[in-house]
Design an enzyme around this catalytic site. Structure first.
Site, PDB file in Angstrom:
ATOM      1  N   HIS A   1       9.457 -60.575   5.580  1.00 60.04           N
ATOM      2  CA  HIS A   1       9.303 -59.667   4.437  1.00 60.04           C
ATOM      3  C   HIS A   1       8.079 -58.792   4.738  1.00 60.04           C
ATOM      4  O   HIS A   1       7.145 -59.241   5.410  1.00 60.04           O
ATOM      5  CB  HIS A   1       9.059 -60.522   3.192  1.00 60.04           C
ATOM      6  CG  HIS A   1       8.995 -59.791   1.899  1.00 60.04           C
ATOM      7  ND1 HIS A   1       7.868 -59.121   1.497  1.00 60.04           N
ATOM      8  CD2 HIS A   1       9.903 -59.626   0.915  1.00 60.04           C
ATOM      9  CE1 HIS A   1       8.089 -58.581   0.299  1.00 60.04           C
ATOM     10  NE2 HIS A   1       9.316 -58.877  -0.074  1.00 60.04           N
TER      11      HIS A   1
ATOM     12  N   GLN B   1      10.162 -67.850  -0.581  1.00 65.94           N
ATOM     13  CA  GLN B   1      11.557 -68.212  -0.877  1.00 65.94           C
ATOM     14  C   GLN B   1      11.805 -69.709  -0.771  1.00 65.94           C
ATOM     15  O   GLN B   1      12.728 -70.217  -1.404  1.00 65.94           O
ATOM     16  CB  GLN B   1      12.508 -67.476   0.091  1.00 65.94           C
ATOM     17  CG  GLN B   1      12.541 -65.973  -0.079  1.00 65.94           C
ATOM     18  CD  GLN B   1      13.179 -65.527  -1.404  1.00 65.94           C
ATOM     19  OE1 GLN B   1      13.933 -66.260  -2.033  1.00 65.94           O
ATOM     20  NE2 GLN B   1      12.858 -64.321  -1.839  1.00 65.94           N
TER      21      GLN B   1
ATOM     22  N   CYS C   1      12.853 -55.367   1.142  1.00 65.61           N
ATOM     23  CA  CYS C   1      11.509 -55.379   1.752  1.00 65.61           C
ATOM     24  C   CYS C   1      11.523 -56.031   3.129  1.00 65.61           C
ATOM     25  O   CYS C   1      10.550 -56.694   3.520  1.00 65.61           O
ATOM     26  CB  CYS C   1      10.476 -56.053   0.842  1.00 65.61           C
ATOM     27  SG  CYS C   1      10.307 -55.244  -0.734  1.00 65.61           S
TER      28      CYS C   1
HETATM   29  N1  C6P Z   1      10.889 -61.013  -2.170  1.00 63.93           N
HETATM   30  C1  C6P Z   1      13.081 -60.304  -2.889  1.00 63.93           C
HETATM   31  O1  C6P Z   1      13.860 -59.788  -3.688  1.00 63.93           O
HETATM   32  P1  C6P Z   1       5.695 -61.263  -4.165  1.00 63.93           P
HETATM   33  O2  C6P Z   1       6.304 -59.922  -4.463  1.00 63.93           O
HETATM   34  O3  C6P Z   1       4.295 -61.154  -3.626  1.00 63.93           O
HETATM   35  O4  C6P Z   1       5.850 -62.237  -5.272  1.00 63.93           O
HETATM   36  O5  C6P Z   1       6.592 -61.890  -2.988  1.00 63.93           O
HETATM   37  C2  C6P Z   1       6.661 -61.229  -1.769  1.00 63.93           C
HETATM   38  C3  C6P Z   1       7.599 -61.926  -0.846  1.00 63.93           C
HETATM   39  C4  C6P Z   1       7.078 -62.504   0.289  1.00 63.93           C
HETATM   40  N2  C6P Z   1       7.871 -63.171   1.148  1.00 63.93           N
HETATM   41  C5  C6P Z   1       9.191 -63.306   0.956  1.00 63.93           C
HETATM   42  C6  C6P Z   1      10.003 -64.078   1.921  1.00 63.93           C
HETATM   43  C7  C6P Z   1       9.765 -62.729  -0.187  1.00 63.93           C
HETATM   44  O6  C6P Z   1      11.082 -62.861  -0.381  1.00 63.93           O
HETATM   45  C8  C6P Z   1       8.963 -62.010  -1.098  1.00 63.93           C
HETATM   46  C9  C6P Z   1       9.552 -61.327  -2.294  1.00 63.93           C
HETATM   47  C10 C6P Z   1      11.642 -60.438  -3.278  1.00 63.93           C
HETATM   48  O7  C6P Z   1      13.447 -60.732  -1.801  1.00 63.93           O
HETATM   49  C11 C6P Z   1      11.081 -59.150  -3.786  1.00 63.93           C
HETATM   50  S1  C6P Z   1      10.992 -57.915  -2.557  1.00 63.93           S
END
Ligand code: C6P
Length: 408
Positions: free
Chosen positions: A122, A202, A365
């Protein structure tokens, strides 16, 4: 037995209809829904004992401080940290990773060093390292992902050498669902003296987590994906490593003593929690941890494997579908990315929305991974404790309809 009907009763959001249909929520990978116990724990704090923490010498402040610190202890037990001092509250997984990049990274990464990531990161676990590498003259190297979505560990073996100072990997891909072989990665990274940072955004909500068993140095995750509120995240770090790191943000609460000239840092974990923290959100996260523990993380994982197995069987019956990531449900999580013929994923998502089905569409992302797959976007269904096989049936029926409408 995992009783989804009873679980759904705990989630007020499911007590309503969307466009005359029951809500089919298949976007927990982006953010999960919240059980009443989380909403009530936060409501109770605001209504009956809210005050700032670590400051007031009066009952409400003491009660708020105790509830905030109690939430930290619950999180520490949940991930099997050696001590609650190893649990730092941040805003989200993104901030947790940035904290490490700005503190440990700026102190320990030098010109010529290597940081290893996977190709399925990500942006949260990629851009901070790109920035750091560019600033320091360090190099990024990637563990490739093969055609089935598995990590190519033979290439990892070739990449790992004395120049590697950090291996920063996702524990579960938010696109492919792939579960990374953390034990093997950590052992090989430690053998060359590198640290291991795990992006657990995740994985932590979906499977038992044991930072000691995997021997990871840092673990980052977010409250909002694990039934808790938004605005609260966690950075776990091994105590001796956190102790040696400089602070991230400076200001109130993270200091022990300040003079006009200088300042001394507070002890862990408060050294990394400058300013008024997300008090009520932390309390909500504590209630989410209680709820997850009540269901049992092994049972949650089992339910997800069953749902993913069903999703593969059922969705593969949809003509023109292509599902990405490992086909073995025990080697992956319940984030299922797919394309349907040449229908744009955004068109699919908006058509499904009319039927009350919430999925995510886009690059999630993870643009470099999509570039590697020669795609601009995928559609993604992601499951959690409140999903049931009939949700997948509804999704499959809606995809059949989409194909008829768009001729995909
Ligand atoms: N993925 C998705 O729809 P935050 O935004 O900081 O809570 O998480 C970021 C993040 C980091 N690592 C992984 C593997 C993620 O999946 C995510 C967030 C969401 O897949 C929003 S883009």
């Amino acid at each position: 037995m995992f009783d989804v009907d009873t679980i759904r009763q705990d989630f007020p959001i499911f007590h309503q209809q969307v466009n005359g249909n029951p809500l089919i929520y298949l976007d927990s990978g982006a953010s999960s829904q919240k059980p009443l116990s989380v909403i009530e724990a936060m409501d109770e704090c605001y209504r009956t004992y809210y005050a700032n923490v670590h400051r007031g010498i009066y009952q409400f402040s003491e009660k708020s401080s105790a509830a905030y610190e109690d939430a930290r202890k619950k999180v520490a037990r949940f991930i099997n940290a050696r001590s609650w001092r190893e649990v730092i509250f941040t805003r989200n997984a993104t901030e947790s990773i940035n904290l490490v990049a700005y503190t440990w990274g700026r102190q320990n990464i030098h010109a010529g060093d290597t940081i290893i990531l996977t190709e399925m990161e990500h942006h949260a676990n990629l851009v901070p390292w790109q920035q750091l590498a560019a600033e320091k003259g360090a190099r990024l190297a990637y563990i490739p992902v093969d055609a089935c979505g598995y990590c190519d560990m033979a290439t990892f073996d070739q990449l790992i050498n004395d120049s590697v100072k950090l291996v920063a990997v996702t524990q579960m891909s938010n696109v492919l669902g792939t579960v990374t072989p953390l034990g093997e990665i950590a052992a090989k990274a430690h053998a060359v003296g590198a640290l291991v940072l795990v992006d657990g955004a995740q994985a932590v909500p979906h499977m038992p987590t044991d930072v000691q068993a995997f021997d990871v140095d840092f673990l980052a995750f977010s409250g909002h994906k694990m039934l808790g509120p938004s605005g609260i995240g966690v950075l776990y770090g091994k105590r001796e490593i956190l102790q040696a790191m400089p602070p991230f943000l400076t200001g109130g609460d993270m200091i022990r003593k300040v003079t006009f000239e200088t300042a001394e840092w507070n002890e862990l974990p408060w050294k990394f929690e400058a300013g008024t923290p997300a008090i009520v959100e932390a309390i909500g996260l504590g209630a989410a941890v209680d709820y997850l523990n009540k269901l049992g993380m092994p049972a949650i994982r089992k339910h997800e494997i069953e749902l993913t197995t069903y999703a593969f069987d059922r969705l593969c019956q949809v003509e023109g579908i292509h599902i990405y990531g490992p086909p073995d449900p025990t080697a992956r999580g319940g984030a299922v990315a797919f394309t349907l013929g040449d229908i744009h994923p955004h068109d699919l998502a908006s058509l499904l929305d009319h039927a009350g089905i919430a999925i995510r569409a886009g690059h999630h992302c993870a643009m470099p991974l999509h570039q590697k797959l020669c795609l601009t976007a995928t559609a993604r269904a992601s499951f959690y404790v409140y999903n049931q096989p009939s949700d997948i049936d509804r999704l499959a029926e809606a995809l059949d309809l989409a194909r008829e409408l768009f001729g995909g």
